[in-house]
Scaffold this motif. Structure first.
Motif, PDB file in Angstrom:
ATOM      1  N   LEU A 170     -18.001  30.171   9.486  1.00 26.66           N
ATOM      2  CA  LEU A 170     -17.294  30.157   7.938  1.00 26.66           C
ATOM      3  C   LEU A 170     -18.523  30.256   7.109  1.00 26.66           C
ATOM      4  O   LEU A 170     -18.473  31.200   5.943  1.00 26.66           O
ATOM      5  CB  LEU A 170     -16.513  29.142   7.688  1.00 26.66           C
ATOM      6  CG  LEU A 170     -15.906  29.176   6.291  1.00 26.66           C
ATOM      7  CD1 LEU A 170     -15.138  30.395   6.117  1.00 26.66           C
ATOM      8  CD2 LEU A 170     -14.935  27.892   5.962  1.00 26.66           C
ATOM      9  N   LEU A 218     -19.868  33.925   7.395  1.00 23.71           N
ATOM     10  CA  LEU A 218     -18.922  35.009   6.571  1.00 23.71           C
ATOM     11  C   LEU A 218     -19.140  34.734   5.021  1.00 23.71           C
ATOM     12  O   LEU A 218     -19.366  35.781   4.327  1.00 23.71           O
ATOM     13  CB  LEU A 218     -17.571  34.627   6.858  1.00 23.71           C
ATOM     14  CG  LEU A 218     -16.587  35.355   6.175  1.00 23.71           C
ATOM     15  CD1 LEU A 218     -16.405  36.753   6.749  1.00 23.71           C
ATOM     16  CD2 LEU A 218     -15.086  34.772   6.219  1.00 23.71           C
ATOM     17  N   TYR A 219     -19.200  33.530   4.277  1.00 23.34           N
ATOM     18  CA  TYR A 219     -19.355  33.404   3.059  1.00 23.34           C
ATOM     19  C   TYR A 219     -20.429  33.754   2.564  1.00 23.34           C
ATOM     20  O   TYR A 219     -20.486  34.501   1.561  1.00 23.34           O
ATOM     21  CB  TYR A 219     -19.132  31.756   2.802  1.00 23.34           C
ATOM     22  CG  TYR A 219     -19.020  31.189   1.435  1.00 23.34           C
ATOM     23  CD1 TYR A 219     -17.687  31.677   0.933  1.00 23.34           C
ATOM     24  CD2 TYR A 219     -19.854  30.423   0.699  1.00 23.34           C
ATOM     25  CE1 TYR A 219     -17.182  31.399  -0.473  1.00 23.34           C
ATOM     26  CE2 TYR A 219     -19.598  30.184  -0.485  1.00 23.34           C
ATOM     27  CZ  TYR A 219     -18.365  30.472  -1.166  1.00 23.34           C
ATOM     28  OH  TYR A 219     -17.945  30.172  -2.538  1.00 23.34           O
ATOM     29  N   SER A 260      -2.661  37.387   6.673  1.00 24.42           N
ATOM     30  CA  SER A 260      -4.239  37.258   6.897  1.00 24.42           C
ATOM     31  C   SER A 260      -4.845  38.744   6.716  1.00 24.42           C
ATOM     32  O   SER A 260      -4.332  39.726   6.883  1.00 24.42           O
ATOM     33  CB  SER A 260      -4.395  36.503   8.068  1.00 24.42           C
ATOM     34  OG  SER A 260      -4.361  36.991   9.167  1.00 24.42           O
ATOM     35  N   ALA A 261      -6.381  38.577   6.878  1.00 21.75           N
ATOM     36  CA  ALA A 261      -7.134  39.576   6.920  1.00 21.75           C
ATOM     37  C   ALA A 261      -6.815  40.488   8.139  1.00 21.75           C
ATOM     38  O   ALA A 261      -7.205  41.778   8.126  1.00 21.75           O
ATOM     39  CB  ALA A 261      -8.605  39.289   6.589  1.00 21.75           C
ATOM     40  N   LYS A 262      -6.275  39.688   9.297  1.00 25.87           N
ATOM     41  CA  LYS A 262      -6.087  40.586  10.475  1.00 25.87           C
ATOM     42  C   LYS A 262      -4.386  41.052  10.586  1.00 25.87           C
ATOM     43  O   LYS A 262      -4.193  41.636  11.585  1.00 25.87           O
ATOM     44  CB  LYS A 262      -6.107  39.774  11.592  1.00 25.87           C
ATOM     45  CG  LYS A 262      -7.884  39.196  11.834  1.00 25.87           C
ATOM     46  CD  LYS A 262      -8.256  38.414  13.037  1.00 25.87           C
ATOM     47  CE  LYS A 262      -9.671  37.973  13.036  1.00 25.87           C
ATOM     48  NZ  LYS A 262      -9.990  37.122  14.161  1.00 25.87           N
ATOM     49  N   PRO A 267     -10.055  29.963   2.772  1.00 26.10           N
ATOM     50  CA  PRO A 267     -11.085  31.285   2.953  1.00 26.10           C
ATOM     51  C   PRO A 267     -10.457  32.463   3.127  1.00 26.10           C
ATOM     52  O   PRO A 267     -11.233  33.659   3.346  1.00 26.10           O
ATOM     53  CB  PRO A 267     -12.113  30.972   4.110  1.00 26.10           C
ATOM     54  CG  PRO A 267     -11.120  30.277   5.079  1.00 26.10           C
ATOM     55  CD  PRO A 267     -10.155  29.256   4.158  1.00 26.10           C
ATOM     56  N   LYS A 268      -9.154  32.580   3.242  1.00 27.91           N
ATOM     57  CA  LYS A 268      -8.539  33.922   3.293  1.00 27.91           C
ATOM     58  C   LYS A 268      -8.888  35.039   2.333  1.00 27.91           C
ATOM     59  O   LYS A 268      -8.783  36.147   2.645  1.00 27.91           O
ATOM     60  CB  LYS A 268      -6.886  33.728   2.994  1.00 27.91           C
ATOM     61  CG  LYS A 268      -5.952  34.653   3.432  1.00 27.91           C
ATOM     62  CD  LYS A 268      -4.613  34.376   3.459  1.00 27.91           C
ATOM     63  CE  LYS A 268      -3.985  33.307   4.327  1.00 27.91           C
ATOM     64  NZ  LYS A 268      -2.594  33.247   4.240  1.00 27.91           N
ATOM     65  N   GLU A 316     -11.431  35.359   0.891  1.00 29.28           N
ATOM     66  CA  GLU A 316     -13.008  36.054   1.164  1.00 29.28           C
ATOM     67  C   GLU A 316     -13.060  36.963   2.460  1.00 29.28           C
ATOM     68  O   GLU A 316     -13.477  38.026   2.346  1.00 29.28           O
ATOM     69  CB  GLU A 316     -13.968  34.848   1.602  1.00 29.28           C
ATOM     70  CG  GLU A 316     -14.572  34.147   0.220  1.00 29.28           C
ATOM     71  CD  GLU A 316     -13.472  33.054  -0.221  1.00 29.28           C
ATOM     72  OE1 GLU A 316     -13.650  32.632  -1.511  1.00 29.28           O
ATOM     73  OE2 GLU A 316     -12.378  32.835   0.322  1.00 29.28           O
ATOM     74  N   GLN A 317     -11.955  36.336   3.566  1.00 29.52           N
ATOM     75  CA  GLN A 317     -11.863  37.227   4.733  1.00 29.52           C
ATOM     76  C   GLN A 317     -11.382  38.622   4.365  1.00 29.52           C
ATOM     77  O   GLN A 317     -11.852  39.692   4.989  1.00 29.52           O
ATOM     78  CB  GLN A 317     -11.063  36.384   5.691  1.00 29.52           C
ATOM     79  CG  GLN A 317     -11.651  35.298   6.204  1.00 29.52           C
ATOM     80  CD  GLN A 317     -10.722  34.628   6.830  1.00 29.52           C
ATOM     81  OE1 GLN A 317      -9.397  34.395   6.725  1.00 29.52           O
ATOM     82  NE2 GLN A 317     -11.221  33.445   7.805  1.00 29.52           N
ATOM     83  N   CYS A 344     -13.141  36.993  -5.694  1.00 27.98           N
ATOM     84  CA  CYS A 344     -12.092  36.001  -4.948  1.00 27.98           C
ATOM     85  C   CYS A 344     -11.859  34.877  -6.117  1.00 27.98           C
ATOM     86  O   CYS A 344     -12.880  34.192  -6.203  1.00 27.98           O
ATOM     87  CB  CYS A 344     -12.844  35.374  -3.836  1.00 27.98           C
ATOM     88  SG  CYS A 344     -13.435  36.772  -2.623  1.00 27.98           S
TER      89      CYS A 344
END
Length: 262
Positions: free
Chosen positions: A60, A63-64, A150-152, A178-179, A181-182, A198
């Motif tokens: 995480l 990613l951040y 979600s991002a996916k 963190p959704k 940001e993803q 965000c």
């Protein structure tokens, strides 16, 4: 880049957090460099909860850290900077950025795209925001993702399509950490938005769905207590169990800075 020349940062908690003023960063965001078709940049607003979560999850954190601009969302981050001799001048919250950038941006014909809310709220949010921002329908578009998004999720393709068709200068993602940001990093790679913010519950604060803490509570770093008392069932674990770990993170940061100076 323009940002590197005009906006200064300092490294704290292994993140390059902006130490320019709120006014300076807003002027940067409203500059001609930040329109659709220019280099896309993601803005995140680290707060205590973010710092705690990324410190415990290396994936995480990595990613951040891909974000382009970090602003201190909360008095604890500002005070932490001062404790270690840093120069972060003031907090720059997602909620404040949304209000200022959206209001000033639409007044100079910028276009904004918002991701957040629930599908059944879309028409109400669109009308409420157009009214509060005094903007044209062609300047504002809202996408309210379905539950479990979600991002996916397959719906991500629809968001990408709508963003590219609308060509916004600014995208505000209000899905929580963190959704959001993803989602932001997917959009950065597949769209030509100027800036992607965000900003958590910012839109809900703005339209009055959630009441934000009074200014006196915000200025004294007690906004977390206001939110806890407003929604204890959902937030008690975050504020009373998880976030106190921040004190240990801060202690480690102080020791690290002290060692560098000796």
């Amino acid at each position: 880049m323009y940002f590197e020349k005009k906006i200064s940062t300092e490294l704290i908690f292994d993140l390059p957090i902006v130490n320019s003023s709120f006014c300076e960063i807003v002027e940067y965001f409203l500059s001609h460099d930040c329109t659709y078709g220019t280099e896309t940049r993601v803005i995140v607003t680290p707060n205590v909860d973010h710092i705690v979560k990324v410190s415990r999850d290396k994936t995480l954190f990595n990613l951040y850290k891909k974000a382009d601009i970090f602003t201190a969302d909360g008095i604890p981050i500002v005070l932490s900077s001062r404790l270690i001799g840093g120069k972060i001048r003031e907090r720059i919250t997602g909620a404040d950025l949304f209000v200022t950038i959206a209001e000033r941006g639409t007044s100079i014909n910028k276009k904004i795209f918002i991701i957040g809310g629930f599908p059944e709220e879309k028409l109400w949010l669109q009308e409420k925001l157009q009214e509060k921002l005094s903007c044209k329908e062609t300047q504002l578009l809202i996408y309210c993702p379905p539950k479990g998004f979600s991002a996916k999720h397959i719906e991500m393709q629809e968001i990408i399509k709508q963003v590219n068709n609308f060509c916004p200068d600014y995208v505000f993602i209000c899905l929580g950490f963190p959704k959001q940001e993803q989602v932001a990093f997917v959009l950065r790679d597949l769209t030509k938005v100027g800036l992607i913010f965000c900003v958590g519950a910012s839109v809900e604060f703005y339209v009055g769905k959630i009441k934000r803490a009074p200014l006196i509570a915000q200025n004294f770093g007690m906004e977390w207590l206001w939110r806890l008392l407003s929604d204890p069932k959902r937030l008690w674990k975050r504020y009373l169990v998880e976030d106190p770990y921040f004190l240990l993170i801060l202690f480690k940061e102080i020791i690290k800075k002290w060692k560098k100076r000796t």
